[in-house]
Enzyme design. Sequence first.
Site, mmCIF file in Angstrom:
data_model
loop_
_atom_site.group_PDB
_atom_site.id
_atom_site.type_symbol
_atom_site.label_atom_id
_atom_site.label_comp_id
_atom_site.label_asym_id
_atom_site.label_seq_id
_atom_site.Cartn_x
_atom_site.Cartn_y
_atom_site.Cartn_z
ATOM 1 N N HIS A 94 -8.066 -4.923 -1.193
ATOM 2 C CA HIS A 94 -6.776 -4.250 -1.018
ATOM 3 C C HIS A 94 -5.779 -5.072 -0.197
ATOM 4 C CE1 HIS A 94 -4.047 -0.860 -0.688
ATOM 5 N NE2 HIS A 94 -4.049 -0.966 0.635
ATOM 6 N N SER A 147 0.830 -1.208 0.000
ATOM 7 C CA SER A 147 0.000 0.000 0.000
ATOM 8 C C SER A 147 0.869 1.264 0.000
ATOM 9 C CB SER A 147 -0.966 -0.042 1.181
ATOM 10 O OG SER A 147 -1.981 0.915 1.039
ATOM 11 N N ASP A 184 -9.854 -3.780 -5.684
ATOM 12 C CA ASP A 184 -9.282 -2.837 -4.716
ATOM 13 C C ASP A 184 -9.876 -1.448 -4.921
ATOM 14 O OD1 ASP A 184 -7.686 -1.237 -3.093
ATOM 15 O OD2 ASP A 184 -5.804 -2.185 -3.697
#
Length: 383
Positions: free
Chosen positions: A351, A201, A321
């Site tokens: 995600h 991320s 996502d």
Amino acid sequence: MIKHQLNFKILQRIKSSRKFRPECCSPTKRKKSIEVMAPQVRLQGVDDKLQKLLDTNMDEAPARRRAREAFKDIQLNIDHILFKTPTDGLKIKESYEVNSRGLEIFSKSWLPETSQPKAILCYCHGYGDTCTFFFEGIARKLASYGYGVFAMDYPGFGLSEGLHCYIPSFEMLVDDVIEHFSKVKEQPEFNALPSFLFGQSMGGAVALKIHLKQPSGWNGAILVAPMCRIADDISPPWLLAQVLIGVAKFLPKQKLVPQKNLAEAAFKDLKKREMTAYNVVAYKDKPRLQTAVEMLRTTQEIESRLEEVSLPLLILHGEADIVTDPSVSKALYEKASSSDKKLILYEDAYHSLLEGEPDEMIVQVFNDIISWLNEHSSKFTAR
């Protein structure tokens, strides 16, 4: 006219927040307002004493460290596939070290106990996160396959010193990470080993920024749902973003950026989503203004420099996502100048590929990572 109205609404919210209540308020009234604002999240199996720690203000590191120490055993015993990897045969170390900016940084390492690592992985965690909860299970798994894993909490994140989840400068954060991992790589027992960046991320953005600052410094990177652009479903509308950027110049630390529930957006498996509450040192409030501005600027910069990415890449992204944009992972794969690059998109996955998916998906993602690492670490070791 619209801009002025938005500014007025934001200033009204600032004035009404408890941190901006006039000092003339009586202690009783001020205490009541704090009690109303305090989060009340009751965790299963947690007694009143531990609950008090959970409800403590986590803005500063000492409170986060106390909470983590109290909850450590509870966290590692939750029913999650990540915590089912045994620690037998692993050498695990935690430490605090003051960096060149005078900040006390928490770091952790996981190593095979009786053999030299095949390679070292330097982990960059995501927004609001830490290397002491879900990543503990990820690191154990990687180390059990013979890899040396190193991680740190960024300043202001997890157990490291600093205002919780406040990023005054993304460049400075990246430099702090480079400083720490450079010391790891310089150690005699590791300096001849292949070294890989591993970013999840926002950590994907950190890893890419490290590579752009050190183009020849790493043998490859694994990027899981990298934050090359924040998805439209999560980011505020353009006009509001411009207003927030302006307000950030005057109130950079304030928590005013609107945001959806990240656990709900990131975790597909409902049971695992509930487990995120046990990550007691994770940041769960609205993003601070300057933090949001720095993340926006960084994603814009990275998106404009994808062609400069030249190291071997493994990019993993869930097609469903809605936190980071999978289309930019596709663009990274297509535009990166790397001759050795691989993109895997997981159908219907969210995600948090390694934490929030059904067990079978988590195993699949792990297998893809281990397969790539085995291929690339042996390639560099054979040279």
